[in-house]
Design an enzyme around this catalytic site. Structure first.
Site, PDB file in Angstrom:
ATOM      1  N   LYS A 275       2.246  -3.258   7.346  1.00 53.61           N
ATOM      2  CA  LYS A 275       2.542  -3.445   5.914  1.00 53.61           C
ATOM      3  C   LYS A 275       3.984  -3.020   5.610  1.00 53.61           C
ATOM      4  O   LYS A 275       4.675  -3.655   4.815  1.00 53.61           O
ATOM      5  CB  LYS A 275       1.559  -2.644   5.047  1.00 53.61           C
TER       6      LYS A 275
ATOM      7  N   TYR B 287      -1.878  -0.423  10.972  1.00 50.84           N
ATOM      8  CA  TYR B 287      -1.983  -1.122   9.678  1.00 50.84           C
ATOM      9  C   TYR B 287      -0.779  -0.798   8.804  1.00 50.84           C
ATOM     10  O   TYR B 287      -0.102  -1.696   8.281  1.00 50.84           O
ATOM     11  CB  TYR B 287      -3.285  -0.711   8.967  1.00 50.84           C
TER      12      TYR B 287
ATOM     13  N   THR C  61       0.815  -1.209   0.000  1.00 52.79           N
ATOM     14  CA  THR C  61       0.000   0.000   0.000  1.00 52.79           C
ATOM     15  C   THR C  61       0.856   1.269   0.000  1.00 52.79           C
ATOM     16  O   THR C  61       2.000   1.241   0.471  1.00 52.79           O
ATOM     17  CB  THR C  61      -0.904  -0.017   1.257  1.00 52.79           C
ATOM     18  N   ASP C  62       0.250   2.367  -0.449  1.00 48.49           N
ATOM     19  CA  ASP C  62       0.945   3.664  -0.374  1.00 48.49           C
ATOM     20  C   ASP C  62       1.001   4.187   1.063  1.00 48.49           C
ATOM     21  O   ASP C  62       1.718   5.151   1.351  1.00 48.49           O
ATOM     22  CB  ASP C  62       0.270   4.697  -1.297  1.00 48.49           C
ATOM     23  N   GLU C  63       0.223   3.559   1.976  1.00 53.73           N
ATOM     24  CA  GLU C  63       0.158   4.088   3.343  1.00 53.73           C
ATOM     25  C   GLU C  63       1.484   3.933   4.086  1.00 53.73           C
ATOM     26  O   GLU C  63       1.697   4.567   5.111  1.00 53.73           O
ATOM     27  CB  GLU C  63      -1.005   3.434   4.108  1.00 53.73           C
TER      28      GLU C  63
HETATM   29  P1  NAD Z   1      -9.516  -7.532   2.259  1.00 52.51           P
HETATM   30  O1  NAD Z   1      -9.503  -7.235   3.715  1.00 52.51           O
HETATM   31  O2  NAD Z   1     -10.738  -7.268   1.460  1.00 52.51           O
HETATM   32  O3  NAD Z   1      -9.131  -9.070   2.011  1.00 52.51           O
HETATM   33  C1  NAD Z   1      -8.132  -9.723   2.728  1.00 52.51           C
HETATM   34  C2  NAD Z   1      -8.268 -11.219   2.484  1.00 52.51           C
HETATM   35  O4  NAD Z   1      -7.221 -11.896   3.195  1.00 52.51           O
HETATM   36  C3  NAD Z   1      -9.591 -11.800   3.003  1.00 52.51           C
HETATM   37  O5  NAD Z   1     -10.143 -12.674   2.044  1.00 52.51           O
HETATM   38  C4  NAD Z   1      -9.179 -12.566   4.256  1.00 52.51           C
HETATM   39  O6  NAD Z   1     -10.019 -13.676   4.524  1.00 52.51           O
HETATM   40  C5  NAD Z   1      -7.764 -13.004   3.889  1.00 52.51           C
HETATM   41  N1  NAD Z   1      -6.933 -13.267   5.069  1.00 52.51           N
HETATM   42  C6  NAD Z   1      -6.780 -12.479   6.174  1.00 52.51           C
HETATM   43  N2  NAD Z   1      -5.946 -13.057   7.056  1.00 52.51           N
HETATM   44  C7  NAD Z   1      -5.530 -14.230   6.482  1.00 52.51           C
HETATM   45  C8  NAD Z   1      -4.643 -15.274   6.884  1.00 52.51           C
HETATM   46  N3  NAD Z   1      -4.008 -15.210   8.070  1.00 52.51           N
HETATM   47  N4  NAD Z   1      -4.458 -16.318   6.048  1.00 52.51           N
HETATM   48  C9  NAD Z   1      -5.104 -16.377   4.848  1.00 52.51           C
HETATM   49  N5  NAD Z   1      -5.963 -15.440   4.429  1.00 52.51           N
HETATM   50  C10 NAD Z   1      -6.175 -14.371   5.225  1.00 52.51           C
HETATM   51  O7  NAD Z   1      -8.265  -6.728   1.663  1.00 52.51           O
HETATM   52  P2  NAD Z   1      -8.084  -6.013   0.247  1.00 52.51           P
HETATM   53  O8  NAD Z   1      -8.630  -4.640   0.320  1.00 52.51           O
HETATM   54  O9  NAD Z   1      -8.524  -6.943  -0.816  1.00 52.51           O
HETATM   55  O10 NAD Z   1      -6.493  -5.879   0.197  1.00 52.51           O
HETATM   56  C11 NAD Z   1      -5.683  -6.938  -0.314  1.00 52.51           C
HETATM   57  C12 NAD Z   1      -4.223  -6.541  -0.204  1.00 52.51           C
HETATM   58  O11 NAD Z   1      -3.991  -5.339  -0.941  1.00 52.51           O
HETATM   59  C13 NAD Z   1      -3.776  -6.243   1.231  1.00 52.51           C
HETATM   60  O12 NAD Z   1      -2.482  -6.770   1.411  1.00 52.51           O
HETATM   61  C14 NAD Z   1      -3.753  -4.729   1.312  1.00 52.51           C
HETATM   62  O13 NAD Z   1      -2.775  -4.279   2.234  1.00 52.51           O
HETATM   63  C15 NAD Z   1      -3.392  -4.360  -0.101  1.00 52.51           C
HETATM   64  N6  NAD Z   1      -3.899  -3.050  -0.570  1.00 52.51           N
HETATM   65  C16 NAD Z   1      -5.213  -2.730  -0.445  1.00 52.51           C
HETATM   66  C17 NAD Z   1      -5.673  -1.495  -0.923  1.00 52.51           C
HETATM   67  C18 NAD Z   1      -7.135  -1.118  -0.833  1.00 52.51           C
HETATM   68  O14 NAD Z   1      -7.489   0.022  -1.173  1.00 52.51           O
HETATM   69  N7  NAD Z   1      -8.033  -2.002  -0.440  1.00 52.51           N
HETATM   70  C19 NAD Z   1      -4.782  -0.604  -1.513  1.00 52.51           C
HETATM   71  C20 NAD Z   1      -3.420  -0.979  -1.632  1.00 52.51           C
HETATM   72  C21 NAD Z   1      -2.995  -2.204  -1.164  1.00 52.51           C
HETATM   73  P1  TYD Z   2     -10.836   3.756   4.153  1.00 50.43           P
HETATM   74  O1  TYD Z   2     -11.791   3.319   3.086  1.00 50.43           O
HETATM   75  O2  TYD Z   2     -10.927   3.125   5.506  1.00 50.43           O
HETATM   76  O3  TYD Z   2      -9.362   3.612   3.543  1.00 50.43           O
HETATM   77  P2  TYD Z   2      -7.927   4.120   4.149  1.00 50.43           P
HETATM   78  O4  TYD Z   2      -8.113   4.544   5.553  1.00 50.43           O
HETATM   79  O5  TYD Z   2      -7.101   2.898   4.013  1.00 50.43           O
HETATM   80  O6  TYD Z   2      -7.507   5.257   3.252  1.00 50.43           O
HETATM   81  O7  TYD Z   2     -11.008   5.315   4.337  1.00 50.43           O
HETATM   82  C1  TYD Z   2     -10.813   6.209   3.257  1.00 50.43           C
HETATM   83  C2  TYD Z   2     -10.913   7.612   3.815  1.00 50.43           C
HETATM   84  O8  TYD Z   2     -12.262   7.824   4.279  1.00 50.43           O
HETATM   85  C3  TYD Z   2     -10.013   7.841   5.024  1.00 50.43           C
HETATM   86  O9  TYD Z   2      -9.486   9.163   4.962  1.00 50.43           O
HETATM   87  C4  TYD Z   2     -10.947   7.702   6.212  1.00 50.43           C
HETATM   88  C5  TYD Z   2     -12.284   8.176   5.663  1.00 50.43           C
HETATM   89  N1  TYD Z   2     -13.493   7.545   6.257  1.00 50.43           N
HETATM   90  C6  TYD Z   2     -14.537   8.349   6.709  1.00 50.43           C
HETATM   91  O10 TYD Z   2     -14.470   9.609   6.627  1.00 50.43           O
HETATM   92  N2  TYD Z   2     -15.636   7.747   7.247  1.00 50.43           N
HETATM   93  C7  TYD Z   2     -15.742   6.395   7.379  1.00 50.43           C
HETATM   94  O11 TYD Z   2     -16.779   5.887   7.917  1.00 50.43           O
HETATM   95  C8  TYD Z   2     -14.666   5.565   6.896  1.00 50.43           C
HETATM   96  C9  TYD Z   2     -14.731   4.078   7.009  1.00 50.43           C
HETATM   97  C10 TYD Z   2     -13.561   6.201   6.337  1.00 50.43           C
END
Ligand code: NAD
Ligand code: TYD
Length: 359
Positions: free
Chosen positions: A164, A160, A134-136
């Protein structure tokens, strides 16, 4: 035929990736997923009867299971999505983030290294460990600072992001020390189908649909760089195919929006696609609630490296992809009802009550 070992493939991005990969490449996928509250077996229904897909229910920290998966399916690459992914949950309960994101990644790296060392020369040369991050990890930007590049220093601010960042460092070390052929991607905020409704965009869609309050943290002016999940999945395919071993690639949509602007976009789409006389203008449902502790102000990605080296750029516009996303949620209300477990209801109750109380 190429075989991928995908962790976390029943989650949001993982499921989109698995479905796209099988459709686009015809390759084989072995998915390992623990099915936590965020994982849903039904996300993979479209490939449930496809002989090119195998689903294994299990934990990436289970070394014996991970070893057996490598031995049995002899994958050409690992694509590692499995993680605890929600910042707010990491604030309430950080331990799970150490367990999955750090210990889990370490376990997977150890198993991958053992498997890779035992491969023949051509398999070893082909193998990739793609770590999805992630960019975070880069922390927070000021309003006028340039976007994050691959050379930006790591400065994770939430539990988080710290977990990461730790996993990224472990991946880097396994390449540097053991030569494991790793590639890491750091992507901005994704949106699209199958995203769990605890995240901002699906939360606003689901609440807005019912005419419920739309909680916006702080002043709503925090900025995120949004990318449609299908574009992220395409970037991952390109990195798998042509990314240079040992490198990291930033992936982003070049699409900075304040949270309030995002919420207003969703409201307008809901009003257009599902007007409701009693609810009226959904922007009136916005409620400013107490801010997330340590809330990062701004993320922005410079995706110049992946664009120049690998020729990737997003296909979707923010507005077009958001319309598709809202339409998907409207057409899949049964999916939303299915993923909302008792555990999730308890979370909403605890989290937003705390927000309401300003604690
Ligand atoms: P998500 O929370 O929707 O899915 C995570 C999945 O991992 C779930 O299916 C869960 O059951 C599985 N999981 C959790 N713990 C586990 C374990 N111990 N063993 C096996 N499986 C397990 O997450 P997402 O949003 O799909 O993100 C996927 C990846 O991409 C993550 O690594 C996250 O850090 C990264 N990412 C997400 C975003 C975003 O905007 N969602 C952006 C950049 C990077
Ligand atoms: P989120 O979808 O949790 O992603 P991330 O924190 O990983 O960027 O949140 C996106 C943005 O929205 C973040 O700045 C937090 C804000 N947010 C709210 O304002 N209200 C909410 O109920 C949630 C879940 C997030």
């Amino acid at each position: 035929m190429e075989t991928l070992f995908v962790t976390g493939g029943a989650g949001f991005i993982g499921a989109n990736f698995v479905l796209d990969w099988i459709r686009e490449t015809g390759g084989r996928v072995v998915t390992l997923d623990q099915l936590t509250y965020a994982g849903n077996r039904h996300n993979l229904d479209d490939v449930a009867d496809d002989p090119r897909h195998v689903f294994i229910h299990g934990d990436i920290r289970d070394r014996a299971l991970v070893d057996a998966t490598f031995a049995r399916y002899r994958p050409d690459a690992v694509v590692h999505f499995a993680a605890e992914s929600h910042v707010d949950r990491s604030i309430h309960g950080p331990a799970a983030f150490i367990e999955t994101n750090v210990v889990g990644t370490f376990t997977l790296l150890e198993a991958a290294r053992a498997y890779w060392m035992g491969c023949g020369a051509s398999e070893r040369a082909r193998f990739r460990f793609l770590h999805v991050s992630t960019d975070e990890v880069y922390g927070s930007l000021g309003a006028h600072e340039p976007p994050f590049t691959e050379r930006s220093p790591y400065a994770p601010n939430s539990p988080y992001a710290a977990s990461k960042a730790a996993s990224d460092h472990w991946v880097r070390a396994y390449h540097h020390t053991y030569g494991l052929p790793t590639v890491t991607t750091n992507c901005s905020n994704n949106f699209g189908p199958y995203q769990f409704p605890e995240k901002l965009i699906p939360l606003v869609i689901c609440n807005g649909l019912k005419g419920e309050a739309l909680p916006v943290y702080g002043d709503g002016q925090n900025v995120r760089d949004w990318l449609y999940v299908g574009d992220h999945c395409e970037a991952l395919r390109v990195v798998l195919e042509r990314g240079r071993v040992g490198e990291t690639y930033n992936i982003g949509g070049d699409c900075e929006r304040s949270n309030l602007a995002v919420v207003h976009t969703v409201c307008a789409l809901l009003d257009e696609l599902r007007p409701h006389a009693a609810i009226g203008d959904r922007r009136a449902l916005v409620r400013f609630v107490s801010d997330r502790p340590g809330h990062d102000r701004r993320y922005a990605i410079d995706a110049g490296k992946i664009r120049a080296e690998l020729g990737w750029r997003p296909r979707e516009t923010f507005e077009g992809a958001m319309k598709k996303t809202v339409a998907w949620y409207l057409a899949h209300e049964d999916w939303v009802a299915g993923v909302i477990s008792g555990e999730y209801r308890d979370w909403v109750e605890r989290h937003y009550q705390r927000e309401r109380a300003g604690l």
